[in-house]
Design an enzyme around this catalytic site. Structure first.
Site, mmCIF file in Angstrom:
data_model
loop_
_atom_site.group_PDB
_atom_site.id
_atom_site.type_symbol
_atom_site.label_atom_id
_atom_site.label_comp_id
_atom_site.label_asym_id
_atom_site.label_seq_id
_atom_site.Cartn_x
_atom_site.Cartn_y
_atom_site.Cartn_z
ATOM 1 C CG ASP A 87 13.735 72.331 22.382
ATOM 2 O OD1 ASP A 87 14.329 71.259 22.585
ATOM 3 O OD2 ASP A 87 12.951 72.499 21.415
ATOM 4 C CG ASP A 98 14.935 67.582 20.424
ATOM 5 O OD1 ASP A 98 14.892 68.515 21.239
ATOM 6 O OD2 ASP A 98 14.419 67.639 19.287
ATOM 7 C CG HIS A 160 11.779 65.398 15.441
ATOM 8 N ND1 HIS A 160 13.042 65.030 15.821
ATOM 9 C CD2 HIS A 160 11.425 66.407 16.283
ATOM 10 C CE1 HIS A 160 13.428 65.804 16.830
ATOM 11 N NE2 HIS A 160 12.467 66.637 17.149
ATOM 12 C CG HIS A 168 13.850 67.619 12.732
ATOM 13 N ND1 HIS A 168 12.557 67.943 13.049
ATOM 14 C CD2 HIS A 168 14.617 68.257 13.640
ATOM 15 C CE1 HIS A 168 12.544 68.742 14.096
ATOM 16 N NE2 HIS A 168 13.789 68.968 14.471
ATOM 17 C CD GLU A 194 9.681 69.009 19.176
ATOM 18 O OE1 GLU A 194 9.929 70.055 19.807
ATOM 19 O OE2 GLU A 194 10.405 68.585 18.270
ATOM 20 C CD GLU A 277 11.731 67.780 21.853
ATOM 21 O OE1 GLU A 277 12.099 68.943 22.107
ATOM 22 O OE2 GLU A 277 11.946 67.211 20.767
HETATM 23 CO CO CO Z 1 12.578 68.077 18.844
#
Ligand code: CO
Length: 296
Positions: A87, A98, A160, A168, A194, A277
């Site tokens: 990640d 992300d 998010h 976030h 995600e 994600e």
């Molecule tokens: Co994330």
């Protein structure tokens, strides 16, 4: 609010870098590779490409769902059969991407169904993205795709929205319906979707310290080492590996009260966890997958 049209090229570039860093991490997670070396290499790639890590490279294994990064002294290696979530985040002057994928170390196919469940969930969520669509619709599609493989979505981890300098931001994208605040997606918004799939209970508990810290506030000028560290990281998450000099280790020990320490999220029943994600832009006709694989 999402990025302005003028800022979009920067967001696309940050996402391209994050996507390549994710692919690099996926290639490096092989039997016998040191976890610390993989995290260092992924972060070095992000810096070498002219961006900065938006958070430490997370290399959570097996029943660890998220928030594990190697410690400075970590000598552990990846073992055949480990289920590893790579990640990765990159940011360019506050434009953040992300992205994550899951690897079964050694390339066996024992956990293929689990890994595919997370990817199916991600694909199903992305397919619902459109301006005006209720977030709940994405959540339902994600949960159904994961359950269709006989696995469970993790209910207390969510995607998010992302805003400049805010990983976030206000909006959550739950991986099951019934957990959101009734929001809808807006054109021009950037969201990270995600899904996490597990063969366990489908929820997480806080495990041990995951070697990730964050300043809650400016420590002020009283302690020059802390002041220097705050100058580097501000209030973004950082790895203990990034503040590894003896004087820095001491300063961080002294500053406990100023620091938020992130626990590893561990599956409540010890189930294996897979994650997938992408960061996507809500375009006029659907999702633009900003962190799509290079060449996709
Ligand atoms: Co994330």
């Amino acid at each position: 609010m999402g990025p302005t049209p003028e800022e979009l090229p920067r967001w696309r570039e940050a996402a391209r870098i994050a996507s390549r860093a994710r692919e690099l991490g996926v290639r490096l997670v092989v039997p016998g590779a040191r976890r610390r070396d993989v995290a260092d290499a992924v972060e070095a790639y992000v810096r070498g490409a002219g961006a900065a890590p938006a958070f430490p490279a997370n290399l959570s294994r097996n029943d660890e769902a998220a928030h594990y990064t190697p410690s400075p002294d970590d000598t552990a290696v990846f073992e055949v059969g480990d289920v590893v979530k790579v990640d990765v985040g990159a940011h360019l002057d506050g434009a953040i991407a992300d992205t994550a994928d899951t690897v079964e170390v050694g390339g066996g196919r024992r956990h293929e169904n689990l890994i595919r469940a997370a990817r199916d969930g991600l694909r199903a969520g992305i397919a619902r993205v459109r301006p005006g669509v209720p977030v709940e619709e994405l959540s339902r599609a994600i949960a159904e795709a994961i359950r269709a493989r006989g696995l469970k979505p993790i209910v207390d981890l969510t995607g998010h929205s992302i805003e400049p300098y805010l990983l976030h931001a206000g909006k959550s994208i739950p991986n099951v319906p019934g957990r959101g605040g009734g929001e809808t997606l807006r054109e021009g918004e950037v969201v990270a979707i995600e899904p996490f799939a597990t063969n366990g209970l489908g929820s997480i508990r806080n495990g041990p310290f995951g070697n990730i810290l964050r300043f809650r506030r400016d420590p002020g000028p009283r302690d020059p080492v802390l002041e220097r560290l705050y100058g580097r990281f501000r209030t973004l998450p950082f790895a203990t590996r990034w503040a590894d000099a003896p004087d820095e280790r001491d300063a961080l020990r002294r500053a406990r009260g100023l620091l938020q320490a992130y626990p590893v999220f561990v599956e409540r029943a010890g189930g294996l966890v897979a994650q997938a994600e992408h960061t996507v832009l809500v375009g006029p006709n659907g999702a633009e997958v900003l962190t799509a694989p290079p060449g996709a």
